[in-house]
Design an enzyme around this catalytic site. Sequence first.
Site, short mmCIF file in Angstrom:
data_model
loop_
_atom_site.label_atom_id
_atom_site.label_comp_id
_atom_site.label_asym_id
_atom_site.label_seq_id
_atom_site.Cartn_x
_atom_site.Cartn_y
_atom_site.Cartn_z
N SER A 245 0.84 -1.20 0.00
CA SER A 245 0.00 0.00 0.00
C SER A 245 0.87 1.25 0.00
O SER A 245 1.62 1.50 0.94
CB SER A 245 -0.91 0.01 1.23
OG SER A 245 -1.58 1.25 1.33
N HIS B 274 -0.98 -1.25 -4.29
CA HIS B 274 -2.28 -0.92 -3.72
C HIS B 274 -2.43 0.59 -3.54
O HIS B 274 -1.61 1.23 -2.86
CB HIS B 274 -2.45 -1.62 -2.36
CG HIS B 274 -3.86 -1.65 -1.86
ND1 HIS B 274 -4.80 -2.53 -2.36
CD2 HIS B 274 -4.49 -0.91 -0.92
CE1 HIS B 274 -5.95 -2.34 -1.73
NE2 HIS B 274 -5.79 -1.35 -0.86
N ASP C 16 -4.88 3.42 -2.22
CA ASP C 16 -6.05 3.73 -1.41
C ASP C 16 -6.61 5.10 -1.77
O ASP C 16 -5.94 6.12 -1.59
CB ASP C 16 -5.68 3.71 0.08
CG ASP C 16 -5.37 2.31 0.58
OD1 ASP C 16 -6.24 1.43 0.44
OD2 ASP C 16 -4.26 2.10 1.11
N MET D 51 -9.39 7.77 -0.89
CA MET D 51 -10.31 8.14 0.20
C MET D 51 -10.84 9.55 -0.04
O MET D 51 -10.09 10.43 -0.48
CB MET D 51 -9.59 8.09 1.54
CG MET D 51 -8.88 6.78 1.83
SD MET D 51 -8.09 6.79 3.45
CE MET D 51 -7.05 5.34 3.33
N HIS E 20 -8.23 0.79 -4.64
CA HIS E 20 -9.22 0.51 -3.60
C HIS E 20 -10.00 1.78 -3.33
O HIS E 20 -9.49 2.73 -2.73
CB HIS E 20 -8.49 0.02 -2.34
CG HIS E 20 -9.38 -0.27 -1.19
ND1 HIS E 20 -8.89 -0.49 0.09
CD2 HIS E 20 -10.73 -0.39 -1.08
CE1 HIS E 20 -9.89 -0.72 0.92
NE2 HIS E 20 -11.01 -0.66 0.23
N MET F 235 -12.35 3.83 -1.43
CA MET F 235 -13.04 4.05 -0.16
C MET F 235 -13.76 5.38 -0.25
O MET F 235 -13.43 6.36 0.42
CB MET F 235 -12.03 4.01 1.00
CG MET F 235 -11.49 2.61 1.26
SD MET F 235 -10.22 2.57 2.55
CE MET F 235 -8.76 2.74 1.54
N MET G 259 -11.61 -6.37 4.88
CA MET G 259 -10.88 -5.42 5.71
C MET G 259 -10.75 -5.96 7.13
O MET G 259 -11.75 -6.36 7.74
CB MET G 259 -11.61 -4.08 5.74
CG MET G 259 -11.66 -3.34 4.41
SD MET G 259 -10.02 -2.84 3.80
CE MET G 259 -9.47 -1.75 5.12
N PHE H 201 -7.24 4.75 7.87
CA PHE H 201 -5.89 5.12 8.30
C PHE H 201 -5.01 3.87 8.37
O PHE H 201 -5.48 2.80 8.73
CB PHE H 201 -5.92 5.79 9.68
CG PHE H 201 -6.62 7.12 9.68
CD1 PHE H 201 -5.93 8.28 9.36
CD2 PHE H 201 -7.97 7.21 10.00
CE1 PHE H 201 -6.58 9.52 9.35
CE2 PHE H 201 -8.62 8.44 9.99
CZ PHE H 201 -7.92 9.59 9.67
N ASP I 137 -6.71 -6.77 4.00
CA ASP I 137 -6.04 -5.48 4.21
C ASP I 137 -6.30 -5.01 5.63
O ASP I 137 -7.45 -4.90 6.05
CB ASP I 137 -6.60 -4.47 3.19
CG ASP I 137 -5.96 -3.09 3.31
OD1 ASP I 137 -5.05 -2.91 4.13
OD2 ASP I 137 -6.38 -2.19 2.55
#
Length: 221
Positions: free
Chosen positions: A8, A33, A35, A37, A66, A68, A140, A146, A179
């Site tokens: 990540s 990966h 993320d 957000m 990913h 989110m 998850m 975080f 993850d």
Amino acid sequence: MGNIVSPSILSADFANLQTEIERTENYGAKWCHIDVMDGHFVPNITIGAPVVKSLKNAVKSKLDVHLMIENPDIYIPDFIKAGADIITFHIEACKAPGVAEKCIKMIKEAGIIAGISIKPKTPVSDIEKYISLLDMVLVMTVEPGFSGQKFMEDAAQKINDVQKIAKNKGKQNFIIQVDGGINAETAKICTSFGANCFVAGNYVYKNPDIKGAIQSLLQVY
């Protein structure tokens, strides 16, 4: 199918992102990966499609995006266009009927890997009907938002349920990604439940022995 390691970049040095990812590639990681957000679905804001686009031709790794974020159906086309190789969205973000199916359809029609993710408190039953349409489920094992949180073994136990459903639906080479708090020890727990793809941030990028960290995840059984 062997294990997949998807470091990540949330834990990487953003000032040297290409170099950081190349280091993981040199040691056997084939995915990266990313993320995404939005500050709404999760209480943090990270990066978006422009970063994915900039990495597409800069690194060899498959770009494992990913999402989110709220309203994933609105933004998935942007990430497809940017060059994502894998797109995973959260079932909890699909509040209106038909949104999850719409997301999966868009991703699959783009010819890339389609995944759904569930938070620690979300039951596997919420995604059971979609598994036959998917390539991957992301379980998850921390609350998303975080890095550096403690691994939740009770959440990891859902991996076993996902594996059973995928087998019952005749899914071959199905990817079960995990993850949250992943390291050599927690990866062993997840492998025992059926996981075969590991997302790790701090364990890889903050580790003085990045090669050893990646190899420990590739070789865990």
